[in-house]
Enzyme design. Structure first.
Site, PDB file in Angstrom:
ATOM      1  N   PRO A   2      -5.607  -4.822   1.471  1.00  0.00           N
ATOM      2  CA  PRO A   2      -5.054  -6.105   1.900  1.00  0.00           C
ATOM      3  C   PRO A   2      -4.730  -6.093   3.394  1.00  0.00           C
ATOM      4  O   PRO A   2      -4.109  -5.151   3.894  1.00  0.00           O
ATOM      5  CB  PRO A   2      -3.781  -6.231   1.054  1.00  0.00           C
ATOM      6  N   GLU A   3      -5.184  -7.122   4.094  1.00  0.00           N
ATOM      7  CA  GLU A   3      -4.901  -7.259   5.512  1.00  0.00           C
ATOM      8  C   GLU A   3      -3.871  -8.368   5.681  1.00  0.00           C
ATOM      9  O   GLU A   3      -3.289  -8.827   4.702  1.00  0.00           O
ATOM     10  CB  GLU A   3      -6.212  -7.521   6.266  1.00  0.00           C
ATOM     11  N   LYS A  60       0.904  -5.474   8.036  1.00  0.00           N
ATOM     12  CA  LYS A  60       0.437  -5.357   6.654  1.00  0.00           C
ATOM     13  C   LYS A  60       1.540  -4.873   5.720  1.00  0.00           C
ATOM     14  O   LYS A  60       1.281  -4.569   4.555  1.00  0.00           O
ATOM     15  CB  LYS A  60      -0.747  -4.393   6.589  1.00  0.00           C
ATOM     16  N   HIS A  93      -1.276   1.373 -14.900  1.00  0.00           N
ATOM     17  CA  HIS A  93      -1.263   1.565 -13.451  1.00  0.00           C
ATOM     18  C   HIS A  93       0.029   1.060 -12.810  1.00  0.00           C
ATOM     19  O   HIS A  93       0.118   0.975 -11.587  1.00  0.00           O
ATOM     20  CB  HIS A  93      -2.468   0.874 -12.817  1.00  0.00           C
ATOM     21  N   ARG A 264     -15.756   3.619   9.670  1.00  0.00           N
ATOM     22  CA  ARG A 264     -15.652   2.404   8.851  1.00  0.00           C
ATOM     23  C   ARG A 264     -16.989   1.672   8.810  1.00  0.00           C
ATOM     24  O   ARG A 264     -17.646   1.481   9.836  1.00  0.00           O
ATOM     25  CB  ARG A 264     -14.580   1.454   9.419  1.00  0.00           C
TER      26      ARG A 264
END
Length: 276
Positions: A2-3, A60, A93, A264
């Protein structure tokens, strides 16, 4: 991961769900997520009886402000906060559960277990890691083309690597850096110091507009992202290059390429983003 747009949408939905709720108990089943204090049992005891007052975001990071403390949470790759009733099944989870006095529970779920939580006394959080060395927010007055120019001209690192550095500015990750550089018509492997003032202006404008649009669209759901109400984002429908290797460029029709920059995966158009 998530950004900024995704974390901001988690913040907004989560704030609506849990503000005003009082923590009766905390159950931590994967203690490594709690980084401060270094004992999850102490984390639990400090939060008992605390009421969630508001939720903010720094880059973030999510900042959950309770009566006396601040929980600084990073979702990393797969972290999610979801509200449940106390009698609902617990997902395997789920690693942290905040049990509220009204019978609801806030579950932190993380398939990869990479997420982190730090607990600070109010007022201490911004001056200590992991928040202390973060750069300005994209929508703050502190971030200007001049600010970027002063810093970019001092480094020969590749521009994609620099934009991913949260010490320069916060919120950009792999998805949005690729999109910003495409909109700016800048090759991701250009040395930052080689950029002209006009090119840096384009990067600034693209950063603000891209992130702003993504926030409005609820973020990008590429794999598993959902906000705290279980809703997916829709900005992935507007992505120009990220994840589109082999597809035609929306601007010129050239086949988009993928390379690796700073470890990346990086998507770009070889014509619209020439490597000068």
């Amino acid at each position: 991961m998530p950004e900024l747009p995704e974390v901001e949408n988690v913040r907004r939905t989560l704030e609506n769900l849990v503000t005003g709720k009082t923590i009766e108990d905390v159950i931590v089943t994967y203690p490594k997520i709690v980084k401060r204090p270094d004992d999850a049992k102490i984390f639990k005891e400090m939060l008992k009886g605390e009421t969630i007052e508001n939720i903010k975001r720094r880059g973030k990071f999510l900042l959950l402000y309770v009566t006396n403390y601040v929980i600084v949470s990073h979702l990393r790759m797969e972290g999610k906060f979801l509200l449940h009733q106390e009698d609902e099944p617990i997902d395997k989870h789920t690693h942290v559960r905040f049990l509220f006095t009204d019978g609801t529970e806030l579950h932190y779920k993380d398939v990869r277990k990479f997420g982190t939580m730090h607990l600070f006394k109010k007022g201490e959080e911004m001056n200590q890691m992991p928040l202390a060395d973060l750069g300005p927010e994209p929508f703050d007055a502190e971030l200007t083309p001049q600010y970027l120019q002063e810093r970019l001209q001092k480094t020969n690192r590749k521009i994609k690597v620099v934009l991913l550095d949260q010490r320069l500015l916060v919120g950009l990750g792999n998805i949005y850096v690729d999109e910003v550089l495409f909109r700016s018509q800048i090759h991701p492997e250009r040395e930052a110091s080689s950029l002209t003032a006009e090119e840096i202006e384009r990067i600034y404008e693209a950063t603000v507009t891209t992130l702003g649009e993504a926030v409005k669209r609820g973020g990008s759901t590429i794999r598993t992202y959902i906000n705290s109400q279980g809703q997916i984002g829709s900005f992935q429908e507007l992505l120009n290059v990220y994840g589109k290797k082999g597809e035609p460029c929306v601007t010129c029709g050239t086949i988009l390429e993928k390379t690796v920059v700073g470890g990346r995966g990086t998507h770009y158009c070889p014509i619209c983003q020439p490597r000068i």
